[in-house]
Structures are given as C-alpha cells and as structure tokens.
Design a protein around this motif. Structure first.
Motif, PDB file in Angstrom:
ATOM      1  N   VAL A 153      17.083   9.097  12.985  1.00 37.14           N
ATOM      2  CA  VAL A 153      17.223   9.954  11.802  1.00 37.14           C
ATOM      3  C   VAL A 153      15.877  10.488  11.330  1.00 37.14           C
ATOM      4  CG1 VAL A 153      17.969  10.023   9.383  1.00 37.14           C
ATOM      5  CG2 VAL A 153      19.252   8.637  11.056  1.00 37.14           C
ATOM      6  N   ILE A 154      15.831  11.778  11.018  1.00 36.10           N
ATOM      7  CA  ILE A 154      14.733  12.354  10.249  1.00 36.10           C
ATOM      8  C   ILE A 154      15.331  12.705   8.893  1.00 36.10           C
ATOM      9  CG2 ILE A 154      15.130  14.603  11.359  1.00 36.10           C
ATOM     10  CD1 ILE A 154      12.229  15.330  10.708  1.00 36.10           C
ATOM     11  N   ALA A 155      14.757  12.156   7.839  1.00 39.81           N
ATOM     12  CA  ALA A 155      15.279  12.352   6.486  1.00 39.81           C
ATOM     13  C   ALA A 155      14.246  13.076   5.644  1.00 39.81           C
ATOM     14  CB  ALA A 155      15.634  11.014   5.850  1.00 39.81           C
ATOM     15  N   MET A 156      14.714  13.964   4.776  1.00 42.24           N
ATOM     16  CA  MET A 156      13.804  14.745   3.932  1.00 42.24           C
ATOM     17  C   MET A 156      14.241  14.658   2.482  1.00 42.24           C
ATOM     18  SD  MET A 156      13.274  18.148   6.268  1.00 42.24           S
ATOM     19  CE  MET A 156      13.723  18.100   8.020  1.00 42.24           C
ATOM     20  N   GLY A 157      13.253  14.509   1.575  1.00 47.69           N
ATOM     21  CA  GLY A 157      13.574  14.414   0.162  1.00 47.69           C
ATOM     22  C   GLY A 157      12.350  14.572  -0.715  1.00 47.69           C
ATOM     23  N   LEU A 208      11.903   8.985  10.774  1.00 46.17           N
ATOM     24  CA  LEU A 208      10.810   9.749  10.181  1.00 46.17           C
ATOM     25  C   LEU A 208      11.222  10.148   8.771  1.00 46.17           C
ATOM     26  CD1 LEU A 208       7.972  10.895  11.021  1.00 46.17           C
ATOM     27  CD2 LEU A 208       9.113  13.129  11.172  1.00 46.17           C
ATOM     28  N   GLY A 209      10.435   9.737   7.802  1.00 46.46           N
ATOM     29  CA  GLY A 209      10.666  10.102   6.417  1.00 46.46           C
ATOM     30  C   GLY A 209       9.748  11.234   6.026  1.00 46.46           C
ATOM     31  N   GLY A 230       7.317  17.137  -4.013  1.00 49.59           N
ATOM     32  CA  GLY A 230       7.948  15.875  -4.372  1.00 49.59           C
ATOM     33  C   GLY A 230       7.124  15.026  -5.324  1.00 49.59           C
ATOM     34  N   GLU A 231       7.763  13.982  -5.841  1.00 46.84           N
ATOM     35  CA  GLU A 231       7.073  13.034  -6.705  1.00 46.84           C
ATOM     36  C   GLU A 231       5.958  12.341  -5.922  1.00 46.84           C
ATOM     37  OE1 GLU A 231       9.921  10.355  -8.404  1.00 46.84           O
ATOM     38  OE2 GLU A 231      11.260  11.980  -9.036  1.00 46.84           O
ATOM     39  N   GLU A 232       4.905  11.989  -6.629  1.00 40.48           N
ATOM     40  CA  GLU A 232       3.733  11.420  -5.954  1.00 40.48           C
ATOM     41  C   GLU A 232       4.071  10.148  -5.191  1.00 40.48           C
ATOM     42  OE1 GLU A 232       0.807  12.810  -5.438  1.00 40.48           O
ATOM     43  OE2 GLU A 232       1.638  14.558  -6.461  1.00 40.48           O
ATOM     44  N   HIS A 233       4.899   9.273  -5.772  1.00 34.60           N
ATOM     45  CA  HIS A 233       5.186   8.019  -5.058  1.00 34.60           C
ATOM     46  C   HIS A 233       6.067   8.262  -3.844  1.00 34.60           C
ATOM     47  CE1 HIS A 233       9.139   7.851  -7.104  1.00 34.60           C
ATOM     48  NE2 HIS A 233       9.454   6.898  -6.259  1.00 34.60           N
ATOM     49  N   LYS A 280       5.716  10.976  -1.913  1.00 33.71           N
ATOM     50  CA  LYS A 280       4.747  11.443  -0.917  1.00 33.71           C
ATOM     51  C   LYS A 280       3.910  10.282  -0.374  1.00 33.71           C
ATOM     52  CE  LYS A 280       3.237  14.915  -3.573  1.00 33.71           C
ATOM     53  NZ  LYS A 280       2.523  16.159  -3.987  1.00 33.71           N
ATOM     54  N   SER A 281       3.686   9.282  -1.203  1.00 37.20           N
ATOM     55  CA  SER A 281       2.859   8.151  -0.769  1.00 37.20           C
ATOM     56  C   SER A 281       3.587   7.232   0.214  1.00 37.20           C
ATOM     57  CB  SER A 281       2.385   7.343  -1.977  1.00 37.20           C
ATOM     58  OG  SER A 281       3.449   6.610  -2.562  1.00 37.20           O
ATOM     59  N   ILE A 282       4.929   7.172   0.139  1.00 38.24           N
ATOM     60  CA  ILE A 282       5.673   6.280   1.045  1.00 38.24           C
ATOM     61  C   ILE A 282       6.200   7.004   2.274  1.00 38.24           C
ATOM     62  CG2 ILE A 282       6.367   4.748  -0.851  1.00 38.24           C
ATOM     63  CD1 ILE A 282       9.168   6.022  -0.647  1.00 38.24           C
TER      64      ILE A 282
END
Length: 254
Positions: A197-201, A215-216, A222-225, A227-229
């Motif tokens: 799975v490739i997931a996007m959010g 792959l995330g 997006g929210e900073e956290h 983007k950080s994870i």
C-alpha cells in the motif's frame, strides 16, 4: 507515458484521503490527478479512498472517477467492497452517542454525526436521532482548550478512538476503528499486505495509516506532525501532489 507493458507498479493499492489530499481547496480533483489515477488503474493498481467522509459526501467523487474498488469511509467505520456493495459497518453504542451529544450541547459547541440514513448537524438534530445508529460522531470548537478537555474526557472512557481532520474538530469512532484498520481489512480481502500500500494524507486521522503502509506520503500542506512521521512528502493538494506521488513512487518516473 510508457505503455502498460513497459511499466510495472511498485505498489498494488493507492489509499487516498480526500480533503486536503486528493481534493483541492475548492473540493475539485484536477485533470492531472485524474490522468495519473487512470494510468494506475489501467495498470492493475487498485485506487481507493481512505477518508473521514461518509457515503453522503464521498460518493460523488467515487462516481466522478468511475472507480470499482473498495472504499474505507468514516475513518474505517464503514467499508465498501465496491459501488453499492457494503462490507462492514461499526456503530457507536447509542448511550455513548447520547453522552457525547450532551457534552457538546452543554458546552455550546457544534457537533454532527454520520448514520446510515444521514449526515446530521446540530441544527437538524432531534430526539429521533437518538434512535438511529451512528458510525462517527464529531465535535467542533474554535477553543483549543475546550477541545483538549473534551478529548481527554472521551479518551478516559476507554472505548473510543478520537482523532481530527482539522485543528477545530475531533472525530470519534469505536476504539480500534481507524483508516488503518479499514485499509488492513481491504488488504486481507484482496490478498495484499500493508507493504503493498501507498497511502497519502494530511491530517491526524491519517497518521496510523501512513505509518502502517508500505509508503506513507504526506502532503506539503499537511500538519507538521504528519509530515514528520511520513516516509516522504509530496507537493500540496493544490499542486497535483497526488499525481506527482503516483508518478514518482508508484511508477518511479522522475
């Protein structure tokens, strides 16, 4: 673009959040994004939604793209095998909905819920609503302290999953029900693993899915956290970020 025979997809399933991800700020899907989604579908890749929206507000985009794939709606509380084919619904206990409604109403905050029958906001809420079965309940406030206090109380019950799709709201489901749990169930049905799975959010309700996927992908808006994870960051929802991610990470084209 290369022909289908020349291109092999790295991932079997593309799981897409809607607001802030697939959709522009004007709630449109761009032509470039549609082109790359079709390119993926033509090469055997499953394209699905993983959204906090319910069927009432997601179906139009499903129809627009002409997808015949599973969908994870309401942050995992509703799973569809395909158009018109429901697989699973997970309902909040009615007494829990009453208690959440009371908390929001007593504090004067806005609230809404998704049932099979409707998406109902506080202005339309009547006593009859308590006789319906709700899959997701939402509470909103412009007071961050108030939201934090409500979230702390709800989590203390130990039975709820509490997340958000914007800084001014919280989205509540049965504990353990998330976009990740929904996509994981879809994978089991299709014979895929989460590594396929490739997931996007872009928001908190995407966090667990992005961490569990092969792959995330976080949106630049997006929210900073988030983007950080995430494993990688693509362009914003207004700059064809989904299309760029499909081209670069699914088909490995620069």
């Amino acid at each position: 673009m290369n022909t289908a025979e020349q291109v092999k997809a790295k991932y079997k399933l593309i799981a897409l959040d809607l607001d802030g991800t697939l959709l522009t700020d004007e709630k449109h899907i761009t032509d470039e994004t549609k082109k790359w989604l079709q390119y993926a579908v033509d090469r055997g890749v499953k394209v699905m939604f993983s959204t906090g929206r319910g069927l009432q507000t997601a179906k139009g985009f499903w129809d627009e793209l002409g997808l015949d794939s599973p969908m994870v709606l309401l942050n995992g509380a509703e799973i569809w095998e395909g158009p018109g084919r429901i697989k699973k619904r997970v309902f909040l206990p009615r007494d829990t909905v009453r208690d959440m409604h009371a908390i929001a109403a007593e504090r004067g905050e806005w609230y809404w819920g998704y049932s099979v029958e409707s998406l109902t906001g506080d202005k339309e809420w009547t006593a009859e609503m308590f006789e319906r079965d709700w899959m997701k309940f939402g509470i909103g406030s412009h007071d961050q302290q108030c939201l934090a206090e409500i979230k702390e109380e709800l989590l203390s019950w130990g039975t709820l999953e509490v997340t958000h799709s914007a800084p001014t709201n919280m989205e509540i489901s049965v504990k353990g029900i998330t976009k990740e749990s929904g996509v994981r169930e879809v994978c089991q049905t299709l014979g895929f693993s989460m590594s396929d799975v490739i997931a996007m959010g872009d928001s908190d309700n995407d966090a667990k899915l992005l961490q569990a996927a092969g792959l995330g992908v976080a949106m630049a808006n997006g929210e900073e956290h988030i983007k950080s994870i995430a494993d990688v960051i693509t362009s914003t929802n207004n700059e064809d970020g989904v299309a760029q991610a499909i081209r670069r990470y699914v088909f490995q084209m620069e």
